[in-house]
Design an enzyme around this catalytic site. Structure first.
Site, mmCIF file in Angstrom:
data_model
loop_
_atom_site.group_PDB
_atom_site.id
_atom_site.type_symbol
_atom_site.label_atom_id
_atom_site.label_comp_id
_atom_site.label_asym_id
_atom_site.label_seq_id
_atom_site.Cartn_x
_atom_site.Cartn_y
_atom_site.Cartn_z
ATOM 1 C CG HIS A 66 31.554 67.707 13.870
ATOM 2 N ND1 HIS A 66 31.159 68.703 14.392
ATOM 3 C CD2 HIS A 66 31.893 68.330 12.533
ATOM 4 C CE1 HIS A 66 31.113 69.951 13.769
ATOM 5 N NE2 HIS A 66 31.764 69.547 12.415
ATOM 6 C CG ASP A 116 29.290 69.357 17.206
ATOM 7 O OD1 ASP A 116 29.276 68.755 16.579
ATOM 8 O OD2 ASP A 116 30.023 70.405 17.047
ATOM 9 C CB SER A 124 33.071 72.495 11.797
ATOM 10 O OG SER A 124 31.703 72.185 11.507
#
Length: 543
Positions: free
Chosen positions: A292, A79, A462
């Site tokens: 994220h 990621d 996600s």
């Protein structure tokens, strides 16, 4: 990273066609903050008992796993980077026991110096990559250079020329649309700012609210127009912060993502053309853009029952951090190396919450996927956030090997569902595919960890992928005799069947059967998965 751009763009252009390239960090398509009416832990709740389409995590722990032994499982998160010092993550971060921190020596001889918590493939001696271009931009730049001095006859003979024409058309039309939308956005922002000042003065308040705006009645057309604009803004969750983030989104896309002259690869210092190169990067696993990855990691494994922020799905997991995803499109070379690194260092599950529409070196990623398959490592991939059918529109990486069309058996493709249920159960942004998407999992308004001891809501496939990765890790932890192939089969076969439920197809008002949107037409459920796993006995040990 959370944007409410759909509402803004609806006014800017009269449509909902946001310029949304298929890279990881898409604008969040959810318009309203629903946290006041949706439990923060809705994705852990039970469909039957709690009336939310969650995965029944808490029920599984209380009724099936209480006092049961577990074995720690390593989950790699490929990621944007993870805040490994977060209060809810620091105890679950993987530690490479064979590496001595900070001594500048490759103690475990794996090629990566001081990789104590993982590795960063988009960093180097000169810092870290935060922004990168989209793959569409990189392909257009590469091929434009190739064909700029060729004659028409030479172009016609080249096998890549037809592909270049497709790339050129898509790049130019996308950039034009993005610039038009940005102009519309700026115009709407100016109207918003003027309307806000006018209504604040008219009502004599420093903070507008819906009730006060609705009470306004004036013969002045300007006042009434300002009233309607501000009502729309407030009712759709738009405020000054959202507009600031909107400017950030457009500027990032135009200054970096679609910028043909931007290339951050010098920061890393690798020979990018050498696809066989494995060792490059640095050990800064947080990097400069960690929201994220931190959010994803929390969904999988945030420390359970510690009285802090939120609960992860799995309670005996170590998160290996592999940084390979910038604010822009990840590169195939980095993805392949990230998968190989995770496999070689003991990961049993790899979460991949990223994707793009072009993959010029797909065979390199395919080779890494095959390696993971050979080693028995499960790959969990987010289906993407463009409301598109990935049976007919490319979304990379994917499970299909480019050289022979064979599909990897160690792959789970995950779409997103919403807490709303019924006909709105499928997230409006989720990609889908009758042949390509295996299963759906909660992915709207998921509350999880954020950098600097924060917690935030975020939406996307996600978020659905790490919910699934968490379930896979939980099963491997409590039932270590299971293979990853068995775990994949259990997750699919134990999922809650919604095949015949009529739902809105993402991106439209068309009602279709849920079963038409994925291979299995179902939503993951850990309670049912544990029950099924309990019926698979461990093989008897040989004497």
């Amino acid at each position: 990273m959370k944007y409410n751009l759909v509402a803004i763009l609806a006014i800017c252009s009269g449509t909902l066609l946001a310029a949304k390239p298929d890279h990881t960090f898409l604008p969040d398509p959810i318009l309203n903050d629903t946290t006041q009416k949706t439990p923060k832990n809705w994705h852990h709740l039970d469909p039957e008992k709690d009336q939310y389409p969650g995965i029944s995590t808490e029920r599984a722990y209380k009724e099936l796993l209480k006092n049961k032994p577990s074995k720690s499982v390593v989950v790699a998160v490929i990621d944007s980077g993870i805040d490994i010092d977060h209060e809810d993550l620091k105890d679950v971060v993987w530690i490479n026991e064979d590496e001595i921190a900070g001594n500048g020596v490759d103690d475990d001889k794996n090629g990566y110096i001081d990789d104590v918590h993982g590795w960063n493939f988009i960093g180097g001696k000169n810092g870290n990559v935060e922004f990168d271009t989209y793959e569409l931009t990189r392909e257009y730049a590469r091929l434009s250079k190739k064909y700029q001095n060729l004659s028409d006859s030479e172009k016609a003979k080249d096998k890549e020329y037809e592909y270049f024409q497709k790339i050129e058309k898509e790049y130019t039309s996308t950039v034009e649309r993005m610039r038009n939308q940005f102009n519309g956005f700026k115009g709407y922002f100016e109207n918003y700012s003027l309307s806000k000042k006018l209504m604040e003065a008219y009502i004599m308040t420093e903070k507008l609210d819906v009730a006060s705006l609705k009470s306004v009645d004036s013969p002045d057309e300007r006042v009434m127009a300002a009233k309607q604009l501000m009502l729309y803004a407030l009712e759709n969750g738009l405020d000054d912060k959202q507009f600031e983030e909107g400017f950030d989104y457009f500027n990032t896309a135009l200054d970096y993502g679609y910028n043909l002259d931007f290339n951050p690869r010098d920061i890393i210092g690798d020979n990018y053309e050498d696809l066989s190169q494995r060792v490059y990067g640095n050990n800064d696993v947080k990097g400069d853009f960690a929201f994220h990855g931190t959010h994803v990691a929390g969904i999988i494994a945030a420390k359970r029952n510690n009285g802090l922020g939120m609960e992860g799905v799995a309670n005996d997991v170590k998160i290996m951090v592999v940084r390979a995803v910038p604010n822009g499109d990840e590169r195939d070379k980095d993805v392949a190396n990230a998968i190989i690194y995770a496999v070689d260092n003991g990961a049993k599950v790899i979460n991949m919450s990223f994707g793009k529409s072009f993959s010029p070196n797909k065979e390199l990623v395919d080779k890494a996927v095959k390696y993971a398959e050979k080693k028995g490592v499960l790959l969990v991939h987010a289906a993407g956030n463009s409301s598109k059918d990935v049976d007919v529109k490319d979304n990379f990486p994917n499970r299909t090997y480019s050289n022979n069309g064979v599909k990897a058996n160690n792959w789970l493709e995950v779409g997103a569902v919403s807490w709303e249920g019924a006909e709105n159960i499928v997230a409006k942004f989720s990609n889908y595919g009758k042949k390509s998407v295996d299963i759906f999992a909660p992915g709207v308004d998921i509350f999880s960890t954020a950098p600097d001891q924060d917690y935030q809501n975020a939406s996307g496939t996600s978020m659905a992928a790490p919910v699934t990765s968490g379930v896979a890790a939980l099963l491997l932890s409590y039932f270590p005799h299971l293979s990853t192939t068995q775990v994949k089969d259990i997750i699919i076969k134990s999922s809650i069947n919604y095949k015949n439920l009529k739902v809105y197809k993402p991106g439209s008002e068309e009602l279709v059967k849920f079963g038409d949107l994925s291979i299995n037409g179902s939503v993951i459920n850990v309670y049912e998965a544990v029950k099924m796993a309990q019926r698979i006995k461990a093989p008897k040990k040989k004497l």
